[in-house]
Write a protein that holds these residues in place. Structure first.
Motif, PDB file in Angstrom:
ATOM      1  N   ARG A 151       0.819  -1.214   0.000  1.00  0.00           N
ATOM      2  CA  ARG A 151       0.000   0.000   0.000  1.00  0.00           C
ATOM      3  C   ARG A 151       0.857   1.270   0.000  1.00  0.00           C
ATOM      4  N   ALA A 152       1.864   1.330   0.846  1.00  0.00           N
ATOM      5  CA  ALA A 152       2.676   2.543   0.958  1.00  0.00           C
ATOM      6  C   ALA A 152       3.396   2.850  -0.359  1.00  0.00           C
ATOM      7  N   ALA A 153       3.981   1.830  -0.962  1.00  0.00           N
ATOM      8  CA  ALA A 153       4.683   2.043  -2.224  1.00  0.00           C
ATOM      9  C   ALA A 153       3.726   2.462  -3.328  1.00  0.00           C
ATOM     10  N   ASN A 154       2.535   1.861  -3.352  1.00  0.00           N
ATOM     11  CA  ASN A 154       1.566   2.211  -4.383  1.00  0.00           C
ATOM     12  C   ASN A 154       0.987   3.603  -4.174  1.00  0.00           C
ATOM     13  N   PHE A 197       0.705   9.170  -6.110  1.00  0.00           N
ATOM     14  CA  PHE A 197       1.012  10.585  -5.904  1.00  0.00           C
ATOM     15  C   PHE A 197       1.976  11.105  -6.967  1.00  0.00           C
ATOM     16  N   GLY A 198       2.840  10.218  -7.480  1.00  0.00           N
ATOM     17  CA  GLY A 198       3.721  10.627  -8.568  1.00  0.00           C
ATOM     18  C   GLY A 198       2.960  10.891  -9.856  1.00  0.00           C
ATOM     19  N   ARG A 228      -1.632  16.345  -7.435  1.00  0.00           N
ATOM     20  CA  ARG A 228      -2.678  17.095  -6.734  1.00  0.00           C
ATOM     21  C   ARG A 228      -3.317  16.276  -5.622  1.00  0.00           C
ATOM     22  N   LEU A 229      -3.368  14.968  -5.788  1.00  0.00           N
ATOM     23  CA  LEU A 229      -3.957  14.140  -4.742  1.00  0.00           C
ATOM     24  C   LEU A 229      -3.114  14.164  -3.471  1.00  0.00           C
ATOM     25  N   LYS A 230      -1.809  14.274  -3.615  1.00  0.00           N
ATOM     26  CA  LYS A 230      -0.947  14.338  -2.431  1.00  0.00           C
ATOM     27  C   LYS A 230      -1.210  15.603  -1.642  1.00  0.00           C
TER      28      LYS A 230
END
Length: 237
Positions: free
Chosen positions: A113-116, A121-122, A126-128
């Motif tokens: 999950r964290a890596a995805n 976000f990359g 804008r989602l980040k």
């Protein structure tokens, strides 16, 4: 074409006494963008929901990576890597953007999950910036990014995008199709179900045109743009 990742043969389905799909054949190869085109009421969304296991198939077969998933539960279809981003986005408006994204890895790829999240976000910076914002307060374009990002959290092998440009401004539509092309460039197979014919055919390797619940013709983008049959299918002339 290589061995299809998705192979649909003679697919029939509908609702109650109404038959919507009338023997649909369609293939998507690994890493390919395929466009499924058609006017309102042609049966495109019913096709997506049937392939995804949300609507029961009445006849025909749906093969994903060589396995028959025609009668498979939708959760198991997601676990296999076939992920559907529905028309209308279907985000959870009272949850934050981050919570919506995390739900995308509930059935598949939870341990990554964290890596995805960082990958999403990359692709969608804008989602980040809006991780804590309630999804229902985001703009239409941001909600569509969120819906696609949620789909990517499950590490799809095939991503079905159902009318992703619906309701977006021309500028956002241009941006969206650029992002879809980027995802394809990363090797993701995509079934793009759209009414935006011109831009769909620009990025798709092949396309199918559906009318009245059946595929009437198919070909490369260039072949479809050069035929009067496409104009007749949409305009009836």
């Amino acid at each position: 074409m290589s061995t299809p990742l998705l192979s649909v043969r003679g697919l029939r389905s509908g609702y109650g006494a109404v038959e919507v799909l009338r023997g649909v054949d369609l293939d998507v190869a690994p890493g390919e963008i395929v466009a499924l085109l058609g006017s309102n009421g042609a049966g495109k969304s019913t096709f997506n929901q049937t392939v995804s296991g949300l609507v029961a198939a009445r006849a025909g077969r749906v093969l994903f990576d060589g396995k028959d998933i025609s009668a498979t539960h939708y959760r198991d279809i997601v676990r296999a890597g076939l992920i559907h981003v529905p028309e209308g986005r279907k985000i959870f408006p009272n949850l934050s953007a981050l919570e919506n994204l995390e739900l995308g890895s509930f059935a598949r790829a939870r341990e990554r999950r964290a890596a995805n999240l960082e990958r999403v976000f990359g692709i969608f910076p804008r989602l980040k910036e809006r991780t804590r914002q309630l999804a229902g307060t985001m703009s239409g374009g941001e909600q569509q990014m969120l819906a696609i990002g949620r789909g990517l959290m499950g590490e799809p092998r095939l991503l079905i995008l159902d009318e992703p440009s619906l309701g977006l401004s021309p500028l956002l539509v241009e941006e969206l199709f650029g992002l879809i092309a980027t995802l394809h460039g990363q090797g993701l197979a995509i079934l793009l179900v759209e009414q935006n014919v011109g831009q769909s055919l620009e990025i798709a390797q092949r396309a199918y045109v559906m009318e009245n619940g059946a595929v009437q013709f198919s070909g490369t983008g260039a072949e479809l743009l050069a035929t009067d049959r496409l104009r007749r299918a949409y305009l009836g002339v």
